[in-house]
Design a protein around this motif. Sequence first.
Motif, PDB file in Angstrom:
ATOM      1  N   ALA A  60      -7.021   2.943  -5.116  1.00  0.00           N
ATOM      2  CA  ALA A  60      -5.766   3.254  -4.423  1.00  0.00           C
ATOM      3  C   ALA A  60      -5.047   1.976  -3.993  1.00  0.00           C
ATOM      4  O   ALA A  60      -3.815   1.892  -4.096  1.00  0.00           O
ATOM      5  N   ARG A  61      -5.804   0.979  -3.537  1.00  0.00           N
ATOM      6  CA  ARG A  61      -5.173  -0.307  -3.161  1.00  0.00           C
ATOM      7  C   ARG A  61      -4.557  -0.981  -4.386  1.00  0.00           C
ATOM      8  O   ARG A  61      -3.477  -1.559  -4.313  1.00  0.00           O
ATOM      9  N   ALA A  64      -1.335   0.786  -5.160  1.00  0.00           N
ATOM     10  CA  ALA A  64      -0.321   0.463  -4.138  1.00  0.00           C
ATOM     11  C   ALA A  64       0.197  -0.964  -4.313  1.00  0.00           C
ATOM     12  O   ALA A  64       1.401  -1.208  -4.178  1.00  0.00           O
ATOM     13  N   LEU A  72       4.282   6.776  -1.457  1.00  0.00           N
ATOM     14  CA  LEU A  72       3.167   7.688  -1.696  1.00  0.00           C
ATOM     15  C   LEU A  72       1.898   6.892  -2.025  1.00  0.00           C
ATOM     16  O   LEU A  72       0.821   7.169  -1.480  1.00  0.00           O
ATOM     17  N   ALA A  73       2.028   5.880  -2.873  1.00  0.00           N
ATOM     18  CA  ALA A  73       0.878   5.048  -3.225  1.00  0.00           C
ATOM     19  C   ALA A  73       0.354   4.302  -2.001  1.00  0.00           C
ATOM     20  O   ALA A  73      -0.875   4.189  -1.807  1.00  0.00           O
ATOM     21  N   ARG A  75       0.606   5.293   1.145  1.00  0.00           N
ATOM     22  CA  ARG A  75      -0.039   6.288   2.013  1.00  0.00           C
ATOM     23  C   ARG A  75      -1.410   6.678   1.449  1.00  0.00           C
ATOM     24  O   ARG A  75      -2.380   6.813   2.202  1.00  0.00           O
ATOM     25  N   GLN A  76      -1.496   6.828   0.120  1.00  0.00           N
ATOM     26  CA  GLN A  76      -2.783   7.165  -0.497  1.00  0.00           C
ATOM     27  C   GLN A  76      -3.803   6.032  -0.300  1.00  0.00           C
ATOM     28  O   GLN A  76      -4.988   6.294  -0.080  1.00  0.00           O
ATOM     29  N   ALA A  77      -3.335   4.794  -0.349  1.00  0.00           N
ATOM     30  CA  ALA A  77      -4.237   3.658  -0.117  1.00  0.00           C
ATOM     31  C   ALA A  77      -4.733   3.666   1.326  1.00  0.00           C
ATOM     32  O   ALA A  77      -5.922   3.438   1.586  1.00  0.00           O
ATOM     33  N   THR A  78      -3.834   3.950   2.262  1.00  0.00           N
ATOM     34  CA  THR A  78      -4.210   4.015   3.675  1.00  0.00           C
ATOM     35  C   THR A  78      -5.222   5.143   3.906  1.00  0.00           C
ATOM     36  O   THR A  78      -6.227   4.964   4.601  1.00  0.00           O
ATOM     37  N   ASP A  79      -4.961   6.304   3.294  1.00  0.00           N
ATOM     38  CA  ASP A  79      -5.882   7.446   3.429  1.00  0.00           C
ATOM     39  C   ASP A  79      -7.239   7.126   2.803  1.00  0.00           C
ATOM     40  O   ASP A  79      -8.280   7.480   3.368  1.00  0.00           O
ATOM     41  N   ALA A  80      -7.220   6.458   1.660  1.00  0.00           N
ATOM     42  CA  ALA A  80      -8.487   6.100   0.989  1.00  0.00           C
ATOM     43  C   ALA A  80      -9.270   5.090   1.823  1.00  0.00           C
ATOM     44  O   ALA A  80     -10.503   5.177   1.923  1.00  0.00           O
TER      45      ALA A  80
END
Length: 184
Positions: A60-61, A64, A72-73, A75-80
């Motif tokens: 995900a990082r 991003a 979106l990428a 946010r997905q990196a932060t969530d991961a």
Amino acid sequence: MSRPTQAKRPSSSTSSGEGAWAAKMERLRRRARPQNRLRVCDDDELRQRYDDAEQAARRARFVAEANPGDELAARQATDADSGRDQALSALDAASEFLTFRALPRPVLEDLLAEHPPTEQQAEQQAIFNADTFPAALVSAASVDGMSQEEAEELLNGWSAPDANSLWDAAWQVQQESRVELGKG
């Protein structure tokens, strides 16, 4: 007729140089010796969950960073990252940690001298007695206060890979260097 000699006063540059050296030497004396920490966890599911979460966070990082404007990428990196941190917390809670510290050189040399190789081991160019030295080193390097008898119990009672990891944690920290030669 000779003139009386006067004591030479140190110049201010010499004094400041000596002061700088004294400060540097004090910092060198205060350096902490290297440490290794061995995680012991019997919960394979938690270890796998952490490994999976770490890989997902890395992917995900990467996405991003490759798409800097993509919210979106990001946010997905932060969530991961958050998922990885939670998996690590769960793994830490289910783990025991053993910590080993590098011994001062003279202490390690004395320990090696106390456990010389047998004749047969020496023929194979061993530098210590493989039957007695590992438990002595694990104990001596243990920050947790493990006795030599306890170290021997673990080294003899654990599976070969686990015992090797215990040995490696204590031995490798003795080999760790944090200095480097370079051009100044």
